[in-house]
Design a protein around this motif. Structure first.
Motif, PDB file in Angstrom:
ATOM      1  N   GLN A 138       0.798  -1.222   0.000  1.00 37.80           N
ATOM      2  CA  GLN A 138       0.000   0.000   0.000  1.00 37.80           C
ATOM      3  C   GLN A 138       0.832   1.274   0.000  1.00 37.80           C
ATOM      4  OE1 GLN A 138      -2.068  -1.575   3.651  1.00 37.80           O
ATOM      5  NE2 GLN A 138      -3.867  -0.751   2.588  1.00 37.80           N
ATOM      6  N   ILE A 139       2.108   1.169   0.368  1.00 34.24           N
ATOM      7  CA  ILE A 139       2.945   2.364   0.428  1.00 34.24           C
ATOM      8  C   ILE A 139       4.127   2.236  -0.520  1.00 34.24           C
ATOM      9  CG2 ILE A 139       2.293   2.744   2.834  1.00 34.24           C
ATOM     10  CD1 ILE A 139       5.169   1.902   3.610  1.00 34.24           C
ATOM     11  N   GLY A 140       4.624   3.369  -0.979  1.00 29.26           N
ATOM     12  CA  GLY A 140       5.822   3.413  -1.800  1.00 29.26           C
ATOM     13  C   GLY A 140       6.868   4.263  -1.104  1.00 29.26           C
ATOM     14  N   ILE A 141       8.121   3.854  -1.185  1.00 26.68           N
ATOM     15  CA  ILE A 141       9.195   4.529  -0.461  1.00 26.68           C
ATOM     16  C   ILE A 141      10.334   4.866  -1.416  1.00 26.68           C
ATOM     17  CG2 ILE A 141      10.825   4.395   1.467  1.00 26.68           C
ATOM     18  CD1 ILE A 141       9.061   2.074   2.568  1.00 26.68           C
ATOM     19  N   VAL A 162      12.645   6.757  -7.432  1.00 24.91           N
ATOM     20  CA  VAL A 162      11.267   7.240  -7.514  1.00 24.91           C
ATOM     21  C   VAL A 162      10.428   6.280  -8.350  1.00 24.91           C
ATOM     22  CG1 VAL A 162       9.781   9.105  -8.336  1.00 24.91           C
ATOM     23  CG2 VAL A 162      11.924   9.651  -7.175  1.00 24.91           C
ATOM     24  N   ALA A 163      10.999   5.796  -9.457  1.00 19.17           N
ATOM     25  CA  ALA A 163      10.280   4.844 -10.310  1.00 19.17           C
ATOM     26  C   ALA A 163       9.920   3.585  -9.530  1.00 19.17           C
ATOM     27  CB  ALA A 163      11.138   4.489 -11.522  1.00 19.17           C
ATOM     28  N   ARG A 164      10.842   3.098  -8.732  1.00 20.82           N
ATOM     29  CA  ARG A 164      10.578   1.897  -7.946  1.00 20.82           C
ATOM     30  C   ARG A 164       9.453   2.132  -6.939  1.00 20.82           C
ATOM     31  NH1 ARG A 164      15.696  -0.365  -4.962  1.00 20.82           N
ATOM     32  NH2 ARG A 164      14.836   0.621  -3.103  1.00 20.82           N
ATOM     33  N   ALA A 165       9.402   3.334  -6.375  1.00 21.08           N
ATOM     34  CA  ALA A 165       8.347   3.660  -5.418  1.00 21.08           C
ATOM     35  C   ALA A 165       6.976   3.718  -6.080  1.00 21.08           C
ATOM     36  CB  ALA A 165       8.654   4.987  -4.728  1.00 21.08           C
ATOM     37  N   LEU A 166       6.953   4.044  -7.381  1.00 25.81           N
ATOM     38  CA  LEU A 166       5.689   4.184  -8.114  1.00 25.81           C
ATOM     39  C   LEU A 166       5.232   2.878  -8.755  1.00 25.81           C
ATOM     40  CD1 LEU A 166       6.480   7.502 -10.023  1.00 25.81           C
ATOM     41  CD2 LEU A 166       5.073   7.264  -7.971  1.00 25.81           C
TER      42      LEU A 166
END
Length: 294
Positions: free
Chosen positions: A87-90, A151-155
């Motif tokens: 549910q979260i991206g970091i 950032v891409a990995r978080a998205l």
């Protein structure tokens, strides 16, 4: 038109949160309380060592031996299970990638860890401007490229809440603007974004509300515009050309319409620039905390 905070769902709820690292002289975070609402871009601002990253680590489940209350998406963080990370991206400030793999391979590898459907890795790489470098090994990426890959990995898994630590650090102006546009698009899509930064310009441009953090405490939480208005001067500053020299004059904003001198300058056509004397967010931070950003 945005919904008032009182009518919006609370996504992050923190009350009396305290965290002390082992063997430290004092707490890194001390009895802080705040809430973040659905669809809000919320900024945690302060110098290095203020407690920003510690707070984010608590909220992302990396530090669970805290005291007080810290809930994200309705659940106490210390009691969350592995499904929490669906549910979260970091996006941490220091990227952590598999350097021998390409950018695309990194996203495919991390994407395989999620149970929920992920976005097309190439589409996400294109979003952060890395599609032309998708097949290059990450060891050959610059610092800024590694940050964008973070950032891409978080998205990648389309999370509901994004935690971004210094999201524009090390980026050139074009890519920094692109990341800011991505954050605004996330808000438009209903996502909640929690940003930690010491860059006041980024916070001013992105955040609906900001919290000033200093020495593990939060002395101020408010909208950037409200803070600048409260600490700025209600004056108009003009620059004019006289005898090939640039001069400046100031006028009180509240009595500007009654100023004969201002009207005469307008009529003469000598004015080159005119603007209000608005405080910057960094000015406000210094005034409120007595600390300069480093």
């Amino acid at each position: 038109m945005e919904t008032p905070n009182s009518e919006r769902n609370t996504v992050i709820d923190v009350a009396d949160l305290t965290y002390r690292y082992p063997k430290s002289a004092g707490p890194a975070v001390q009895e802080i309380s705040f809430s973040v609402f659905e669809g809000e871009i919320f900024g945690f601002l302060g110098p290095s060592g203020a407690g920003k990253s510690t707070t984010q680590k608590v909220l992302t489940g990396l530090l669970d031996d805290y005291t007080g209350h810290a809930a994200v998406l309705g659940g106490e963080v210390s009691q969350q299970t592995g499904s929490y990370y669906e549910q979260i991206g970091i996006s941490a400030e220091s990227p952590n990638h598999y350097l021998k793999l390409t950018g695309q391979e990194n996203l495919e590898l991390f994407g395989a860890l999620y149970e929920r459907e992920i976005r097309d890795p190439m589409a996400v790489l294109e979003l952060v401007g890395l599609d032309d470098d998708a097949t290059e090994k990450v060891s050959d990426y610059s610092k800024g490229m590694k940050g964008r890959l973070n950032v891409a990995r978080a998205l990648l898994h389309d999370p509901d809440v994004l935690f971004l630590d210094e999201p524009t650090n090390g980026l050139d102006p074009v890519n920094a603007r692109n990341i800011k546009n991505i954050v605004h698009d996330l808000q438009t899509a209903g996502k909640t974004v929690f940003i930690t930064t010491h860059n006041m310009t980024v916070a001013d441009q992105l955040c609906d509300r900001v919290a000033f953090m200093i020495d593990g405490e939060l002395p101020v939480i408010d909208e950037p515009t409200a803070l600048k208005r409260a600490h700025g001067k209600r004056r108009v500053r003009i620059e004019l050309r006289r005898d090939d020299r640039l001069e400046s004059r100031e006028f009180e904003l509240d009595t500007l319409s009654e100023s004969t001198a201002f009207e005469e300058l307008l009529a003469a056509g000598d004015i080159e620039t005119i603007h209000t004397e608005e405080a910057t967010l960094e000015d406000v931070f210094l005034a409120v905390t007595g600390e300069a950003l480093q």
